[in-house]
Design a protein around this motif. Structure first.
Motif, PDB file in Angstrom:
ATOM      1  N   ALA A 150      11.367  -9.503   3.335  1.00 38.24           N
ATOM      2  CA  ALA A 150      10.656  -8.227   3.474  1.00 38.24           C
ATOM      3  C   ALA A 150      11.487  -7.075   2.910  1.00 38.24           C
ATOM      4  N   ALA A 151      12.780  -7.099   3.175  1.00 43.26           N
ATOM      5  CA  ALA A 151      13.662  -6.060   2.640  1.00 43.26           C
ATOM      6  C   ALA A 151      13.697  -6.107   1.116  1.00 43.26           C
ATOM      7  N   TRP A 152      13.703  -7.309   0.548  1.00 46.27           N
ATOM      8  CA  TRP A 152      13.726  -7.448  -0.911  1.00 46.27           C
ATOM      9  C   TRP A 152      12.431  -6.913  -1.514  1.00 46.27           C
ATOM     10  N   LEU A 153      11.316  -7.192  -0.855  1.00 43.35           N
ATOM     11  CA  LEU A 153      10.033  -6.691  -1.342  1.00 43.35           C
ATOM     12  C   LEU A 153      10.029  -5.166  -1.389  1.00 43.35           C
ATOM     13  N   ARG A 154      10.564  -4.546  -0.347  1.00 47.77           N
ATOM     14  CA  ARG A 154      10.590  -3.084  -0.332  1.00 47.77           C
ATOM     15  C   ARG A 154      11.578  -2.533  -1.360  1.00 47.77           C
ATOM     16  N   GLN A 155      12.769  -3.108  -1.401  1.00 45.75           N
ATOM     17  CA  GLN A 155      13.815  -2.602  -2.283  1.00 45.75           C
ATOM     18  C   GLN A 155      13.422  -2.683  -3.748  1.00 45.75           C
TER      19      GLN A 155
ATOM     20  N   ALA B 159       3.404  -9.411   5.585  1.00 46.15           N
ATOM     21  CA  ALA B 159       2.777  -8.580   6.614  1.00 46.15           C
ATOM     22  C   ALA B 159       3.682  -7.414   6.987  1.00 46.15           C
ATOM     23  N   GLY B 160       4.993  -7.674   7.108  1.00 43.12           N
ATOM     24  CA  GLY B 160       5.924  -6.615   7.495  1.00 43.12           C
ATOM     25  C   GLY B 160       6.108  -5.560   6.429  1.00 43.12           C
ATOM     26  N   ALA B 161       6.055  -5.965   5.165  1.00 38.52           N
ATOM     27  CA  ALA B 161       6.253  -5.017   4.057  1.00 38.52           C
ATOM     28  C   ALA B 161       4.932  -4.483   3.515  1.00 38.52           C
ATOM     29  N   HIS B 162       3.811  -4.924   4.091  1.00 42.28           N
ATOM     30  CA  HIS B 162       2.474  -4.495   3.667  1.00 42.28           C
ATOM     31  C   HIS B 162       2.252  -4.791   2.184  1.00 42.28           C
ATOM     32  N   VAL B 163       2.556  -6.031   1.800  1.00 41.05           N
ATOM     33  CA  VAL B 163       2.377  -6.488   0.424  1.00 41.05           C
ATOM     34  C   VAL B 163       1.325  -7.595   0.416  1.00 41.05           C
TER      35      VAL B 163
END
Length: 248
Positions: free
Chosen positions: A57-62, A88-92
């Motif tokens: 999730a952090a990678w998706l956001r970053q 789900a956590g990164a809303h992707v």
């Protein structure tokens, strides 16, 4: 539009090829790193894990990922659940690209099981010269003393590490395989039972036809269940259409 493909499969590579030629799309393929010399897809490539769902999730956001496509192997269950949680956590938006499983044909002698351990338990009643095509991971299931008199021909891309069966020959090879080649393997090694996972696809399916022709039993490990509520498609072309629809 940045698309992250969790790949390592034929379908994942094909999808990367299609998206690499699509205007306005940046594609990154992530490979688990379990194969020493993987076939690299076009576009950006990263190798290795993310550190669980939170790390993904952090990678998706970053990296500002706009769409996540899970094109991993049907038996790589953990990453699929991590992908669902991370998306789900990164809303992707998340899509699962899964090749259809195999379907038995007339003349097949299939023995479906739920795990490698169950496959090992049914072997004594089916044969003693085993063509084991489940890869180099999980061979410990066949290393017990109850199978000490069995002989295994283990086919994998990279050499397996112990624990593995006591009586074993390793065949290092990578698909796609041919029907003539599979016939010769069964004949030359006097195989009397085949063990495989229901990976699906055409690259490794010829062994099933060869076993059918030879009248051999095939132990087929069923696919594990994936996460609920994830949209799925069967072909890279359908995945491309999904990406285009997201882009408007």
């Amino acid at each position: 539009m940045h698309v992250l493909i969790l790949g390592g499969t034929t379908e994942g590579r094909r999808l990367a090829e299609l998206l690499a030629d699509a205007p306005g799309v940046r594609v990154t393929s992530s490979l688990a790193g379990r194969v020493a010399a993987p076939r690299l897809p076009p576009g950006e490539v990263r190798v290795g894990g993310f550190g669980g769902a939170a790390g993904l999730a952090a990678w998706l956001r970053q990296h500002h990922v706009d769409a996540l496509i899970d094109a991993t192997h049907p038996f790589a269950g953990t990453i699929s659940f991590n992908a669902a949680k991370a998306a789900a956590g990164a809303h992707v938006p998340l899509l699962a690209l899964r090749r259809p499983g195999w379907v038995a044909s007339e003349g097949d002698d299939w023995h479906p099981v739920g795990s490698l351990e169950e496959a090992a338990r049914v072997l004594p009643g089916l044969g003693r010269r085993v063509f084991l095509t489940t890869g180099r991971m999980g061979l410990a299931a066949f290393a017990g003393p109850e199978l000490g008199t069995h002989w295994f021909l283990v086919r994998s891309v990279d050499a397996p590490e112990p624990p593995f069966p006591a009586r074993m020959e390793v065949l290092l090879d990578r698909g796609p395989f041919t029907l003539d080649g599979e016939r010769e393997i069964l004949r030359a090694h006097r195989v009397d039972v085949v063990v495989t996972k229901d990976s699906g696809g055409s690259a490794t399916a010829p062994k099933l036809a060869a076993a059918r022709e030879a009248g051999l039993p095939v132990v087929v490990v069923r696919r594990p269940a994936g996460p609920d509520g994830v949209t799925g498609v069967a072909t890279p072309e359908e995945a491309v259409a999904w990406v285009r629809a997201l882009g408007g």
